[in-house]
Design a protein around this motif. Structure first.
Motif, mmCIF file in Angstrom:
data_model
loop_
_atom_site.group_PDB
_atom_site.id
_atom_site.type_symbol
_atom_site.label_atom_id
_atom_site.label_comp_id
_atom_site.label_asym_id
_atom_site.label_seq_id
_atom_site.Cartn_x
_atom_site.Cartn_y
_atom_site.Cartn_z
ATOM 1 N N TYR A 151 -65.360 -89.341 37.542
ATOM 2 C CA TYR A 151 -65.845 -88.737 36.300
ATOM 3 C C TYR A 151 -66.220 -89.787 35.268
ATOM 4 C CZ TYR A 151 -64.887 -84.007 37.842
ATOM 5 O OH TYR A 151 -64.923 -82.811 38.530
ATOM 6 N N GLN A 152 -65.456 -90.875 35.210
ATOM 7 C CA GLN A 152 -65.839 -91.956 34.299
ATOM 8 C C GLN A 152 -67.191 -92.536 34.712
ATOM 9 O OE1 GLN A 152 -64.254 -94.231 31.844
ATOM 10 N NE2 GLN A 152 -62.444 -93.004 31.401
ATOM 11 N N THR A 153 -67.356 -92.802 36.016
ATOM 12 C CA THR A 153 -68.631 -93.339 36.510
ATOM 13 C C THR A 153 -69.783 -92.414 36.149
ATOM 14 O OG1 THR A 153 -67.589 -94.525 38.344
ATOM 15 C CG2 THR A 153 -69.913 -93.958 38.597
ATOM 16 N N SER A 154 -69.609 -91.129 36.406
ATOM 17 C CA SER A 154 -70.692 -90.180 36.167
ATOM 18 C C SER A 154 -70.956 -89.993 34.677
ATOM 19 C CB SER A 154 -70.365 -88.837 36.834
ATOM 20 O OG SER A 154 -70.306 -88.991 38.238
ATOM 21 N N TRP A 155 -69.907 -90.002 33.875
ATOM 22 C CA TRP A 155 -70.121 -89.852 32.431
ATOM 23 C C TRP A 155 -70.887 -91.052 31.879
ATOM 24 C CZ3 TRP A 155 -69.422 -92.098 27.755
ATOM 25 C CH2 TRP A 155 -69.557 -91.283 26.628
ATOM 26 N N ALA B 52 -71.543 -83.529 47.193
ATOM 27 C CA ALA B 52 -70.224 -83.023 47.555
ATOM 28 C C ALA B 52 -69.197 -84.140 47.644
ATOM 29 C CB ALA B 52 -70.291 -82.275 48.892
ATOM 30 N N GLY B 53 -69.595 -85.364 47.308
ATOM 31 C CA GLY B 53 -68.693 -86.503 47.358
ATOM 32 C C GLY B 53 -67.947 -86.708 46.056
ATOM 33 N N GLY B 54 -67.211 -87.814 45.975
ATOM 34 C CA GLY B 54 -66.366 -88.068 44.815
ATOM 35 C C GLY B 54 -67.136 -88.207 43.516
ATOM 36 N N VAL B 55 -68.050 -89.176 43.445
ATOM 37 C CA VAL B 55 -68.812 -89.354 42.203
ATOM 38 C C VAL B 55 -69.891 -88.283 42.073
ATOM 39 C CG1 VAL B 55 -68.361 -91.820 41.990
ATOM 40 C CG2 VAL B 55 -70.340 -91.058 43.290
ATOM 41 N N GLY B 56 -70.462 -87.843 43.197
ATOM 42 C CA GLY B 56 -71.519 -86.836 43.148
ATOM 43 C C GLY B 56 -71.031 -85.506 42.607
ATOM 44 N N SER B 57 -69.856 -85.073 43.048
ATOM 45 C CA SER B 57 -69.327 -83.800 42.554
ATOM 46 C C SER B 57 -69.045 -83.865 41.059
ATOM 47 C CB SER B 57 -68.055 -83.424 43.324
ATOM 48 O OG SER B 57 -67.045 -84.406 43.173
ATOM 49 N N ALA B 58 -68.582 -85.018 40.583
ATOM 50 C CA ALA B 58 -68.368 -85.192 39.147
ATOM 51 C C ALA B 58 -69.684 -85.127 38.394
ATOM 52 C CB ALA B 58 -67.670 -86.527 38.880
ATOM 53 N N ALA B 59 -70.743 -85.724 38.953
ATOM 54 C CA ALA B 59 -72.050 -85.707 38.303
ATOM 55 C C ALA B 59 -72.596 -84.294 38.202
ATOM 56 C CB ALA B 59 -73.020 -86.596 39.066
ATOM 57 N N VAL B 60 -72.359 -83.479 39.227
ATOM 58 C CA VAL B 60 -72.814 -82.084 39.176
ATOM 59 C C VAL B 60 -72.149 -81.362 38.004
ATOM 60 C CG1 VAL B 60 -72.766 -79.856 40.361
ATOM 61 C CG2 VAL B 60 -73.368 -81.923 41.634
ATOM 62 N N GLN B 61 -70.833 -81.460 37.903
ATOM 63 C CA GLN B 61 -70.127 -80.748 36.832
ATOM 64 C C GLN B 61 -70.488 -81.280 35.455
ATOM 65 O OE1 GLN B 61 -65.878 -80.590 37.527
ATOM 66 N NE2 GLN B 61 -66.122 -78.799 38.860
ATOM 67 N N LEU B 62 -70.596 -82.591 35.322
ATOM 68 C CA LEU B 62 -70.937 -83.160 34.022
ATOM 69 C C LEU B 62 -72.388 -82.848 33.648
ATOM 70 C CD1 LEU B 62 -69.079 -86.573 34.248
ATOM 71 C CD2 LEU B 62 -68.562 -84.681 32.687
ATOM 72 N N GLY B 63 -73.270 -82.783 34.645
ATOM 73 C CA GLY B 63 -74.647 -82.387 34.373
ATOM 74 C C GLY B 63 -74.729 -80.975 33.842
#
Length: 327
Positions: free
Chosen positions: A127-131, A152-163
């Motif tokens: 989530y830090q990476t994606s934010w 569906a991966g670790g950073v990708g799933s965070a990017a989806v939610q943060l997007g």
């Protein structure tokens, strides 16, 4: 305590050995924690392979983030006390795949009360990476279209939610029907299975021919090359990593002709150059978690004994969503 250790680099299933080792102690400016949960991350695979940018001395324990309960604090620690529930990054070579771990106070943060131990443990790196990617390296705007690879991966799933939390329309690209369903649960507006469909025409169709305003790429290789074919005018391609194994060679003439930006992100550098930015990011992620806008979606909750197989499956690309180990 028990800890998984790597004595010889190699495939995680064979490189990782569960051993009894002495309990660590907190030095000045450090906290000792009982590990409550530690998620699997692709850097853990790379650490076992010896291909991560950080190369701890052998033997080492992987596990780059965790949620834990503070058992002791070292001299000079002022932000935490015994009993606090915290998240953050342990100090390699003593990572989180163990019963106990030590963390620097600067890399430790209060665990959001809205999240359970497994969910909280996964709020750090991904989530830090994606934010930082979506809100600092570029500025994702409401109404823009965000294309996320390995969604569906670790950073990708965070990017989806943060997007979605930022008001963007989100397209997720995944590999396999089970990952399609997981990505839909994350909230993506369109999910594309790269095993059965070419994402380029589908992105163009979804955006009315405009293309994606922001591309989030932790894969590299063909994912990057094809993204340049469906990037919008004044679009931004975020380079997060190269999980696909191939580092692209960008055609800078193409970036010039189509008027898009190529933006790199190395989140770890903020620990060196701007630690306050990481603290500010954690505060914002906590706010989003408390409001229900983001919640790490844990697909498997496993025991400490499952670490070697779980990290091995992550390296094989056969996992779906976030795997978390709970000693």
């Amino acid at each position: 305590m028990k800890a998984w250790r790597v004595h010889e680099l190699g495939e995680p299933r064979t490189a990782l050995q569960l051993e009894e080792v002495p309990d660590p102690t907190a030095g000045p400016g450090q906290v000792l924690v009982k590990v409550l949960a530690a998620p699997a991350n692709f850097p853990d695979v790379l650490l076992c392979w010896g291909e991560y940018q950080i190369k701890p001395p052998l033997p080492f324990t992987p596990g780059v983030e965790l949620c834990g309960e503070v058992l002791a604090v070292g001299d000079g620690v002022t932000r935490f006390a015994v009993g606090d529930r915290v998240i953050g990054n342990p100090n390699l070579p003593g990572g989180g795949f163990a019963q106990l771990a030590v963390m620097d106070e600067a890399n430790t943060f209060a665990a959001p009360s809205a999240l359970d131990d497994a969910e909280a443990s996964a709020l750090s790196i991904g989530y830090q990476t994606s934010w930082f990617a979506l809100h600092r390296r570029t500025q994702l705007k409401p109404g823009e279209t965000l294309l996320v690879h390995a969604a569906a991966g670790g950073v990708g799933s965070a990017a989806v939610q943060l997007g979605k939390a930022a008001g963007a329309k989100v397209i997720g690209v995944v590999g396999g029907a089970d990952k399609v369903e997981y990505c839909r649960r994350l909230g993506a507006d369109l999910v594309i299975d790269r095993h059965t469909d070419d994402f380029v025409p589908l992105v163009k169709e979804f955006t009315g021919g405009r293309g994606a305003d922001v591309v989030y790429d932790p894969v590299g290789g063909d994912a990057y090359a094809k993204s340049t074919k469906c990037i919008a005018f004044e679009g931004r391609i975020l380079i997060i990593g190269f999980a696909g194994g191939t580092i692209p060679t960008p055609g800078l003439n193409h970036a010039l002709i189509k008027n898009y930006s190529i933006i790199g992100l190395h989140w770890g550098l903020y620990k060196q150059y701007n630690q306050q930015a990481i603290a500010d990011c954690h505060e914002e992620l906590t706010r989003l978690a408390d409001s229900g806008a983001i919640t790490p979606l844990i697909s498997e909750r496993l025991s400490l004994a499952d670490v070697a197989d779980g990290i091995g499956r992550l390296g094989d690309g056969s996992t779906v969503g976030r795997l978390v180990f709970q000693p």
